[in-house]
Scaffold this motif. Structure first.
Motif, PDB file in Angstrom:
ATOM      1  N   SER A 253      35.354  70.830  88.719  1.00  0.00           N
ATOM      2  CA  SER A 253      35.305  72.039  89.547  1.00  0.00           C
ATOM      3  C   SER A 253      35.380  73.267  88.662  1.00  0.00           C
ATOM      4  N   LEU A 254      34.738  74.348  89.079  1.00  0.00           N
ATOM      5  CA  LEU A 254      34.920  75.659  88.454  1.00  0.00           C
ATOM      6  C   LEU A 254      35.542  76.596  89.492  1.00  0.00           C
TER       7      LEU A 254
ATOM      8  N   HIS B 240      34.015  70.054 102.965  1.00  0.00           N
ATOM      9  CA  HIS B 240      34.465  71.052 101.982  1.00  0.00           C
ATOM     10  C   HIS B 240      34.917  72.294 102.761  1.00  0.00           C
TER      11      HIS B 240
ATOM     12  N   THR C 291      36.465  76.196  92.811  1.00  0.00           N
ATOM     13  CA  THR C 291      37.563  75.761  93.677  1.00  0.00           C
ATOM     14  C   THR C 291      38.882  75.798  92.918  1.00  0.00           C
TER      15      THR C 291
END
Ligand code: CP
Length: 324
Positions: A47-48, A147, A50
């Motif tokens: 992840s970046l 999500h 989140t």
């Protein structure tokens, strides 16, 4: 709010959106709300946005956030009840989750689907087991099928942009399938459809090639068509996303480059704002021209991830135990 796993935990969507926009205007308004409390961010997948937006959101509330990359740094976890653990898994979630729950006031978890077995993925075993055994509120950072922090962000971003137009009518929102080089989960598309349908403040159209139908549970209420150009006509927002097949599970049949959103296709719309959850494969899902145009709001959308996370963490911090 006891947890944040899907739209069913959101309560009044517009109230949550307003709360997020309030934090956007005054990020440090509740800077001591989470003082002395900790949130654990557990990642079984990369992840970046989140990861970093949730850390920033927690910091804005005075809450300590600790990240643990379970996939790289932790023991291999077993999730099946009654498993004979003579294989590769080292620790059962039944043992690990209560320990994590004793260290943290809140846990958040990212667990992607395997895309190998639909029944397993759609049972949401991983996040359900965390919830069952950890004993503290859980936030989904993207699960096997949904999500929700992304979808809340998407509604926030649409609300901001639609308000700017000061229009009273409903926007036309189109979720369009896009080509990709590898099979991706259905989570973002499922979740976006679930939230826009529950929100009820848009004319909502989903367009995709034949055989890419999403699960009806999420799409019910939307108009579905295989004719992308027809769907794009007069659209105010176009949400671009690839997903793999749901029925013949987890496949991509062809690259289908003709489904990429281009300037030519954008011209069919009502000067639509273009959305994508990122990361995006440039010139595969979306052309450079569209992504770099004034119509693209993908950076604003990603920036809004902070305010969505802050609204959710704040609501969980202030919800009575056992409350809704
Ligand atoms: N949109 C999104 O969830 O981005 P990351 O995978 O970088 O967190």
């Amino acid at each position: 709010m006891k947890q944040f796993i899907s739209v069913h935990d959101a309560g009044n969507i517009n109230a949550l959106v307003e709360k997020a926009l309030m934090y956007k205007a005054t990020p440090l308004k509740d800077k001591t709300l989470g003082a002395g409390k900790r949130i654990g961010l557990l990642f079984l997948n990369p992840s970046l946005r989140t990861r970093l937006s949730t850390q920033v959101a927690a910091a804005n509330l005075g809450m300590e956030a600790i990240v643990f990359n379970v996939d790289k740094e932790g023991w291999a976890l077993e999730f099946e009840e009654g498993a004979i653990m003579s294989g590769n898994t080292v620790e059962h979630i039944k043992d690990a989750a209560p320990v994590l729950g004793s260290y943290f006031d809140m846990l958040s978890i990212r667990t992607f689907p395997s895309l190998k077995n639909r029944e397993d993925d759609y049972s949401e075993l991983y996040i359900s087991q965390f919830i069952k055994y950890c004993g503290v509120p859980v936030i989904s950072l993207e699960s096997a099928t949904l999500h929700p922090l992304q979808s809340l962000t998407d509604v926030i971003t649409i609300t901001e942009n639609w308000k700017l137009k000061t229009q009273n009518s409903k926007p036309k929102i189109v979720l369009t399938w896009a080509p990709h080089v590898k099979p991706l989960p259905q989570c973002v598309a499922n979740s976006f459809a679930q939230w826009i349908n529950a929100w009820g403040e848009a004319d909502f159209v989903i367009t995709h090639p034949e055989d890419y139908e999403l699960k009806e549970e999420f799409t019910n209420g939307a108009t579905i068509t295989h004719k992308q150009n027809e769907a794009l006509k007069d659209a105010d927002f176009v949400y671009v996303k690839n997903w793999s097949t749901y029925k013949d599970y987890g496949k991509i049949y062809e690259n289908a480059p003709e489904w990429m959103l281009t300037e030519e296709k954008l011209a069919i719309t009502n000067n639509a704002k273009v959305m994508h959850c990122l990361p995006v494969r440039r010139n595969v899902e979306l052309s450079d021209e569209v992504l770099d145009s004034v119509n693209s709001i993908v950076t604003q959308q990603a920036a809004n991830r902070v305010w969505a996370a802050q609204a959710v963490i704040s609501t969980l911090l202030t919800s009575p135990k056992g409350g809704n």
